[in-house]
Scaffold this motif. Structure first.
Motif, PDB file in Angstrom:
ATOM      1  N   ALA A 101      11.463   6.235 -18.427  1.00  0.00           N
ATOM      2  CA  ALA A 101      11.027   7.263 -17.450  1.00  0.00           C
ATOM      3  C   ALA A 101      11.458   8.659 -17.911  1.00  0.00           C
ATOM      4  N   ALA A 102      11.618   8.837 -19.201  1.00  0.00           N
ATOM      5  CA  ALA A 102      12.115  10.119 -19.751  1.00  0.00           C
ATOM      6  C   ALA A 102      10.978  11.113 -19.914  1.00  0.00           C
ATOM      7  N   VAL A 103       9.721  10.609 -19.934  1.00  0.00           N
ATOM      8  CA  VAL A 103       8.566  11.509 -20.020  1.00  0.00           C
ATOM      9  C   VAL A 103       8.111  11.767 -18.586  1.00  0.00           C
ATOM     10  N   PRO A 104       8.034  13.041 -18.176  1.00  0.00           N
ATOM     11  CA  PRO A 104       7.699  13.304 -16.767  1.00  0.00           C
ATOM     12  C   PRO A 104       6.388  12.650 -16.344  1.00  0.00           C
ATOM     13  N   ALA A 105       6.433  12.072 -15.158  1.00  0.00           N
ATOM     14  CA  ALA A 105       5.217  11.447 -14.618  1.00  0.00           C
ATOM     15  C   ALA A 105       4.418  12.524 -13.902  1.00  0.00           C
ATOM     16  N   ARG A 106       3.152  12.666 -14.305  1.00  0.00           N
ATOM     17  CA  ARG A 106       2.310  13.639 -13.602  1.00  0.00           C
ATOM     18  C   ARG A 106       1.811  13.027 -12.294  1.00  0.00           C
ATOM     19  N   ARG A 107       1.491  11.748 -12.368  1.00  0.00           N
ATOM     20  CA  ARG A 107       1.010  11.040 -11.168  1.00  0.00           C
ATOM     21  C   ARG A 107       1.533   9.612 -11.206  1.00  0.00           C
ATOM     22  N   ILE A 108       1.790   9.086 -10.040  1.00  0.00           N
ATOM     23  CA  ILE A 108       2.131   7.661  -9.932  1.00  0.00           C
ATOM     24  C   ILE A 108       1.169   7.077  -8.913  1.00  0.00           C
ATOM     25  N   GLU A 109       0.442   6.039  -9.322  1.00  0.00           N
ATOM     26  CA  GLU A 109      -0.567   5.484  -8.417  1.00  0.00           C
ATOM     27  C   GLU A 109      -0.472   3.968  -8.373  1.00  0.00           C
ATOM     28  N   ALA A 110      -0.530   3.411  -7.168  1.00  0.00           N
ATOM     29  CA  ALA A 110      -0.561   1.951  -7.000  1.00  0.00           C
ATOM     30  C   ALA A 110      -2.028   1.533  -7.069  1.00  0.00           C
ATOM     31  N   VAL A 111      -2.471   1.228  -8.289  1.00  0.00           N
ATOM     32  CA  VAL A 111      -3.883   0.910  -8.504  1.00  0.00           C
ATOM     33  C   VAL A 111      -4.221  -0.421  -7.827  1.00  0.00           C
ATOM     34  N   GLY A 112      -5.243  -0.410  -7.005  1.00  0.00           N
ATOM     35  CA  GLY A 112      -5.650  -1.647  -6.322  1.00  0.00           C
ATOM     36  C   GLY A 112      -5.105  -1.766  -4.913  1.00  0.00           C
ATOM     37  N   ALA A 113      -4.139  -0.878  -4.578  1.00  0.00           N
ATOM     38  CA  ALA A 113      -3.497  -1.021  -3.259  1.00  0.00           C
ATOM     39  C   ALA A 113      -4.516  -0.877  -2.129  1.00  0.00           C
ATOM     40  N   ALA A 114      -5.438   0.063  -2.293  1.00  0.00           N
ATOM     41  CA  ALA A 114      -6.380   0.342  -1.191  1.00  0.00           C
ATOM     42  C   ALA A 114      -7.232  -0.884  -0.860  1.00  0.00           C
ATOM     43  N   ARG A 115      -7.465  -1.746  -1.859  1.00  0.00           N
ATOM     44  CA  ARG A 115      -8.325  -2.926  -1.608  1.00  0.00           C
ATOM     45  C   ARG A 115      -7.481  -4.173  -1.317  1.00  0.00           C
ATOM     46  N   ALA A 116      -6.163  -4.016  -1.392  1.00  0.00           N
ATOM     47  CA  ALA A 116      -5.302  -5.204  -1.265  1.00  0.00           C
ATOM     48  C   ALA A 116      -5.092  -5.549   0.205  1.00  0.00           C
ATOM     49  N   ARG A 117      -4.929  -6.840   0.474  1.00  0.00           N
ATOM     50  CA  ARG A 117      -4.620  -7.289   1.835  1.00  0.00           C
ATOM     51  C   ARG A 117      -3.173  -7.794   1.859  1.00  0.00           C
ATOM     52  N   PRO A 118      -2.478  -7.590   2.984  1.00  0.00           N
ATOM     53  CA  PRO A 118      -1.130  -8.163   3.090  1.00  0.00           C
ATOM     54  C   PRO A 118      -1.207  -9.682   2.844  1.00  0.00           C
ATOM     55  N   ALA A 119      -0.218 -10.209   2.143  1.00  0.00           N
ATOM     56  CA  ALA A 119      -0.221 -11.651   1.874  1.00  0.00           C
ATOM     57  C   ALA A 119      -0.046 -12.413   3.189  1.00  0.00           C
ATOM     58  N   PRO A 120      -0.444 -13.668   3.226  1.00  0.00           N
ATOM     59  CA  PRO A 120      -0.282 -14.460   4.447  1.00  0.00           C
ATOM     60  C   PRO A 120       1.174 -14.432   4.931  1.00  0.00           C
ATOM     61  N   VAL A 132      -2.113  -5.490  -7.401  1.00  0.00           N
ATOM     62  CA  VAL A 132      -1.743  -4.075  -7.227  1.00  0.00           C
ATOM     63  C   VAL A 132      -0.851  -3.736  -8.416  1.00  0.00           C
ATOM     64  N   ARG A 133      -1.203  -2.677  -9.178  1.00  0.00           N
ATOM     65  CA  ARG A 133      -0.393  -2.357 -10.354  1.00  0.00           C
ATOM     66  C   ARG A 133      -0.047  -0.868 -10.341  1.00  0.00           C
ATOM     67  N   THR A 134       1.222  -0.584 -10.425  1.00  0.00           N
ATOM     68  CA  THR A 134       1.662   0.808 -10.428  1.00  0.00           C
ATOM     69  C   THR A 134       1.419   1.411 -11.802  1.00  0.00           C
ATOM     70  N   HIS A 135       0.660   2.483 -11.821  1.00  0.00           N
ATOM     71  CA  HIS A 135       0.372   3.177 -13.077  1.00  0.00           C
ATOM     72  C   HIS A 135       0.957   4.579 -13.010  1.00  0.00           C
ATOM     73  N   VAL A 136       1.365   5.050 -14.190  1.00  0.00           N
ATOM     74  CA  VAL A 136       2.003   6.363 -14.292  1.00  0.00           C
ATOM     75  C   VAL A 136       1.209   7.194 -15.299  1.00  0.00           C
ATOM     76  N   THR A 137       0.820   8.379 -14.890  1.00  0.00           N
ATOM     77  CA  THR A 137       0.089   9.280 -15.803  1.00  0.00           C
ATOM     78  C   THR A 137       1.079  10.241 -16.435  1.00  0.00           C
ATOM     79  N   VAL A 138       1.103  10.255 -17.761  1.00  0.00           N
ATOM     80  CA  VAL A 138       2.040  11.131 -18.487  1.00  0.00           C
ATOM     81  C   VAL A 138       1.280  11.944 -19.537  1.00  0.00           C
ATOM     82  N   GLU A 139       1.942  12.982 -20.013  1.00  0.00           N
ATOM     83  CA  GLU A 139       1.422  13.782 -21.127  1.00  0.00           C
ATOM     84  C   GLU A 139       2.152  13.270 -22.368  1.00  0.00           C
ATOM     85  N   LEU A 140       1.430  12.635 -23.289  1.00  0.00           N
ATOM     86  CA  LEU A 140       2.097  12.041 -24.455  1.00  0.00           C
ATOM     87  C   LEU A 140       1.252  12.319 -25.692  1.00  0.00           C
TER      88      LEU A 140
END
Ligand code: FO1
Length: 316
Positions: free
Chosen positions: A163-182, A137-145
């Motif tokens: 974090a000085a450039v405003p984040a348009r979106r923050i998404e935890a990529v892969g979270a939807a397919r991730a399973r809780p660890a044992p 799971v990797r947190t990605h940030v969409t910015v205007e640069l």
């Protein structure tokens, strides 16, 4: 008493050091955020897991709150001499040993949870430290640069751009397919209550809750949180930039309302935010105010003790 804590980085680690002191006989399980994980030079770095492990294990750089104490940066300097980057992600020589071993064990096929257990054998943090998931799971940030929209890894936004450039979106990529660890769902289900330390509500606690199954499991428990925002500002880090990105005001009230009374049962705010105690937005929540700055292990222990007492008071 069994306590399960959803943890990000520095704020969570300092709170946990206080919790361990306040409840020495408690069986504490920490579910760590792995959305910040990053792979500079092909090394697998798990910043939030390492911050908890080093802080509770006595190896943390106290002034930074991350990385090892007594560090040197010879390896990073040598890599820079080759023009190899990223130079902006400050990897210390001792810290690199952790990442070499983690990368080696992962490459040998061990899941992150087993690797984390192996690293903790050295550090003896005094808690059970579980990654939220063994899946990526990797947190990605969409910015205007530079005039165009770019999708950055969280660490590049957080560390290189502060974090000085405003984040348009923050998404935890892969979270939807991730399973809780044992052990993660069992640690939540078996807990007497769950605590949210003063971690980043968006990229730390929010990302852990984005792993399918975890939010539902937590919802079923008594949950007490500690506000990471005091007087309208984050205590450290840049949670305000993350909250703005998701349209949440940077206030103790707004963060509690963001979690919702369906999830939270109790909320600790600093005396500067005592208006939260009677805030209509937080009806249904037990809100208490007290000093929340963790200026020492002793003050962190007092805050942790107040969170435990509130959890026992509101427990269903
Ligand atoms: N944070 C920084 O602000 N600058 C750094 O150079 C940096 C390096 C670093 C290396 C290893 C590690 O485990 C953490 C590191 N962090 C650094 C902190 C990290 O960005 C944050 O701790 C989390 O990802 C957010 O809580």
């Amino acid at each position: 008493m069994r306590i399960t804590v959803l943890a990000g980085g520095v704020g969570a680690a300092r709170f946990l050091r206080g919790l361990r002191a306040a409840a020495p006989d408690a069986d504490i399980t920490v579910i760590g955020n792995t959305g910040d994980d990053f792979a500079p030079f092909g090394l697998h770095v798990s910043p939030d897991l390492d911050t908890v492990m080093y802080t509770l294990g006595g190896g943390i750089s106290e002034e930074q709150g991350w990385g090892r104490d007594g560090e040197s940066h010879a390896v990073l300097g040598e890599l820079a001499a080759y023009g190899a980057g990223p130079g902006w992600f400050g990897l210390g020589d001792k810290d690199i040993a952790t990442h070499i071993l983690r990368t080696q064990l992962l490459a040998a096929g061990q899941p992150l949870s087993a690797v984390t257990r192996r690293l903790c054998e050295r550090w003896q943090p005094g808690v059970t430290l579980l990654p939220m998931s063994d899946d990526p799971v990797r947190t990605h940030v969409t910015v205007e640069l530079d005039g165009r929209e770019q999708d950055l890894h969280f660490q590049e936004w957080w560390v290189r751009l502060h974090a000085a450039v405003p984040a348009r979106r923050i998404e935890a990529v892969g979270a939807a397919r991730a399973r809780p660890a044992p052990g993660v769902l069992a640690a939540i289900g078996d807990a007497d209550f769950v605590l949210f330390p003063p971690s980043n509500p968006v990229v730390s606690i929010g990302v852990i809750l984005a792993v399918p199954g975890i939010a539902d499991a937590v919802q079923a428990k008594t949950v007490v949180g500690v506000s990471p925002i005091i007087g309208g500002a984050p205590v450290r880090g840049m949670a305000d930039a993350c909250l703005t990105a998701i349209g949440v005001e940077t206030s103790a009230i707004a963060v509690a309302a963001h979690y919702g009374s369906g999830l939270l049962d109790g909320w600790l705010v600093d005396d500067q935010d005592k208006d939260a105690v009677d805030a209509p937005e937080l009806a249904g929540l037990a809100v208490r105010s007290r000093p929340l700055y963790m200026t020492s292990v002793a003050t962190a222990a007092e805050i942790a003790r107040a969170a435990v007492e509130l959890a026992l008071e509101v427990r269903r």
